[in-house]
Design an enzyme around this catalytic site. Structure first.
Site, PDB file in Angstrom:
ATOM      1  N   PRO A 193       0.791  -1.225   0.000  1.00 38.63           N
ATOM      2  CA  PRO A 193       0.000   0.000   0.000  1.00 38.63           C
ATOM      3  C   PRO A 193       0.828   1.282   0.000  1.00 38.63           C
ATOM      4  CG  PRO A 193      -0.124  -1.119   2.122  1.00 38.63           C
ATOM      5  CD  PRO A 193       0.529  -2.066   1.166  1.00 38.63           C
ATOM      6  N   ASN A 194       0.314   2.236  -0.752  1.00 40.24           N
ATOM      7  CA  ASN A 194       0.849   3.606  -0.873  1.00 40.24           C
ATOM      8  C   ASN A 194       2.105   3.705  -1.725  1.00 40.24           C
ATOM      9  OD1 ASN A 194      -1.164   4.963   0.748  1.00 40.24           O
ATOM     10  ND2 ASN A 194      -0.264   3.910   2.499  1.00 40.24           N
TER      11      ASN A 194
ATOM     12  N   ARG B 131       4.641  12.034  -3.808  1.00 42.38           N
ATOM     13  CA  ARG B 131       4.404  12.622  -2.487  1.00 42.38           C
ATOM     14  C   ARG B 131       5.606  12.320  -1.583  1.00 42.38           C
ATOM     15  NH1 ARG B 131       0.635  14.446  -4.678  1.00 42.38           N
ATOM     16  NH2 ARG B 131      -1.602  14.249  -4.324  1.00 42.38           N
TER      17      ARG B 131
ATOM     18  N   TYR C 208      10.896   9.289   0.789  1.00 40.57           N
ATOM     19  CA  TYR C 208      10.979   8.090  -0.060  1.00 40.57           C
ATOM     20  C   TYR C 208      11.671   8.308  -1.409  1.00 40.57           C
ATOM     21  CZ  TYR C 208       8.008   5.936   3.417  1.00 40.57           C
ATOM     22  OH  TYR C 208       7.522   5.438   4.596  1.00 40.57           O
TER      23      TYR C 208
ATOM     24  N   ASN D 221       7.825  -5.840  -1.477  1.00 42.33           N
ATOM     25  CA  ASN D 221       7.874  -4.750  -0.500  1.00 42.33           C
ATOM     26  C   ASN D 221       6.459  -4.669   0.072  1.00 42.33           C
ATOM     27  OD1 ASN D 221       7.918  -2.484   1.056  1.00 42.33           O
ATOM     28  ND2 ASN D 221       8.933  -1.177  -0.462  1.00 42.33           N
TER      29      ASN D 221
ATOM     30  N   ALA E 127       3.419  -1.005   4.624  1.00 36.42           N
ATOM     31  CA  ALA E 127       2.917  -1.007   6.013  1.00 36.42           C
ATOM     32  C   ALA E 127       2.444  -2.395   6.454  1.00 36.42           C
ATOM     33  CB  ALA E 127       1.796   0.007   6.155  1.00 36.42           C
TER      34      ALA E 127
ATOM     35  N   HIS F 273       4.369  -4.780   8.911  1.00 37.98           N
ATOM     36  CA  HIS F 273       4.317  -4.686  10.368  1.00 37.98           C
ATOM     37  C   HIS F 273       2.977  -5.126  10.950  1.00 37.98           C
ATOM     38  CE1 HIS F 273       7.705  -2.291   9.119  1.00 37.98           C
ATOM     39  NE2 HIS F 273       6.910  -1.395   8.565  1.00 37.98           N
TER      40      HIS F 273
ATOM     41  N   ASP G  61       0.897 -15.684   6.159  1.00 36.79           N
ATOM     42  CA  ASP G  61       0.306 -17.020   6.005  1.00 36.79           C
ATOM     43  C   ASP G  61       0.247 -17.431   4.536  1.00 36.79           C
ATOM     44  OD1 ASP G  61      -0.013 -17.288   8.728  1.00 36.79           O
ATOM     45  OD2 ASP G  61      -2.178 -16.954   8.741  1.00 36.79           O
TER      46      ASP G  61
ATOM     47  N   GLU H 203      12.237 -10.064   0.926  1.00 31.61           N
ATOM     48  CA  GLU H 203      11.544  -8.858   1.413  1.00 31.61           C
ATOM     49  C   GLU H 203      12.448  -7.656   1.203  1.00 31.61           C
ATOM     50  OE1 GLU H 203      10.681  -9.125   5.606  1.00 31.61           O
ATOM     51  OE2 GLU H 203      10.231  -6.984   5.754  1.00 31.61           O
TER      52      GLU H 203
ATOM     53  N   HIS I  84      12.808  -3.186   1.355  1.00 32.47           N
ATOM     54  CA  HIS I  84      12.291  -1.886   1.779  1.00 32.47           C
ATOM     55  C   HIS I  84      13.218  -0.795   1.275  1.00 32.47           C
ATOM     56  CE1 HIS I  84       9.363  -3.680   4.448  1.00 32.47           C
ATOM     57  NE2 HIS I  84      10.305  -4.544   4.787  1.00 32.47           N
ATOM     58  N   LEU I  85      12.617   0.313   0.909  1.00 27.27           N
ATOM     59  CA  LEU I  85      13.395   1.479   0.482  1.00 27.27           C
ATOM     60  C   LEU I  85      14.183   2.038   1.663  1.00 27.27           C
ATOM     61  CD1 LEU I  85      10.326   2.948  -1.321  1.00 27.27           C
ATOM     62  CD2 LEU I  85      12.404   2.267  -2.523  1.00 27.27           C
ATOM     63  N   SER I  86      13.491   2.227   2.780  1.00 26.95           N
ATOM     64  CA  SER I  86      14.114   2.831   3.961  1.00 26.95           C
ATOM     65  C   SER I  86      14.697   1.732   4.853  1.00 26.95           C
ATOM     66  CB  SER I  86      13.076   3.641   4.737  1.00 26.95           C
ATOM     67  OG  SER I  86      12.030   2.806   5.194  1.00 26.95           O
TER      68      SER I  86
ATOM     69  N   ARG J 104      14.093   3.424  12.001  1.00 31.40           N
ATOM     70  CA  ARG J 104      12.895   4.271  12.066  1.00 31.40           C
ATOM     71  C   ARG J 104      12.108   3.989  13.365  1.00 31.40           C
ATOM     72  NH1 ARG J 104       9.880   4.394   6.446  1.00 31.40           N
ATOM     73  NH2 ARG J 104       8.936   6.174   7.506  1.00 31.40           N
TER      74      ARG J 104
ATOM     75  N   ARG K 188       8.132  -0.057  13.290  1.00 34.82           N
ATOM     76  CA  ARG K 188       8.581  -0.562  11.977  1.00 34.82           C
ATOM     77  C   ARG K 188       9.699  -1.598  12.116  1.00 34.82           C
ATOM     78  NH1 ARG K 188       6.144   3.103   8.262  1.00 34.82           N
ATOM     79  NH2 ARG K 188       5.947   5.155   9.211  1.00 34.82           N
TER      80      ARG K 188
END
Ligand code: CA2
Length: 148
Positions: free
Chosen positions: A12-13, A20, A25, A76, A79, A82, A89, A100, A102-104, A109, A113
């Site tokens: 998501p996002n 944005r 990011y 990725n 959210a 977490h 599952d 897995e 992640h950008l950050s 953080r 997270r």
């Protein structure tokens, strides 16, 4: 040797990337990331299918449908990393090698997270390198599958 097919999932996002909050990011859009992943895939001799959703169930559906079609999953979970027992599952159920990304650096953080529901069932986690995390992750996943 048949061509490996890799499923790339964005949570998501991530559709907002580059549009944005570039100070957090970065300026790279999701389209830029997918285009570069396609380039990297060509170099590695694999094929890719990229999918983004803001909906947990839609991601679960993609994971379930991956069985028999894909050799591995690059994800990725954003959210949902977490929060989502459902994604974990589904990934455990299909039992496809999963990396897995992640950008950050999620460990630098907020405390919420630091925990990932996905990490324990993934081959590994790559975070903190911006968009580069995805390209490193793709290479690591393909190398892992080929070494098996
Ligand atoms: O660092 C990552 O890749 C994250 O998966 C990004 C997620 C965050 O919840 C994870 O903790 C770490 C957030 C993705 C939101 O992406 C946006 C992009 C542009 C503008 C707003 C959000």
């Amino acid at each position: 040797m048949s061509t490996l097919n890799i499923l790339v999932l964005h949570g998501p996002n991530l559709n907002l990337l580059g549009l944005r909050e570039p100070e957090i990011y970065g300026a790279t859009t999701l389209k830029d990331i997918n285009t570069r992943l396609e380039k990297e895939a060509k170099i590695l001799g694999v094929s890719l299918h990229c999918f983004q959703s803001n909906h947990e169930g839609a991601l679960v559906d993609q994971i379930q449908a991956a069985l028999g079609k894909f050799s591995g999953i690059l994800i990725n979970p954003a959210a949902y990393t977490h929060t989502s027992v459902a994604l974990r599952d589904a990934l455990a159920a299909v039992n496809l090698p999963t990396v897995e990304v992640h950008l950050s650096n999620i460990h630098q953080r907020e405390t919420f997270r630091h925990h990932s529901y996905i990490a324990p069932i993934a081959v590994g986690q790559i975070c903190g390198f911006g968009a580069e995390s995805y390209y490193l992750g793709l290479r690591a996943l393909v190398n892992h599958i080929r070494a098996r």
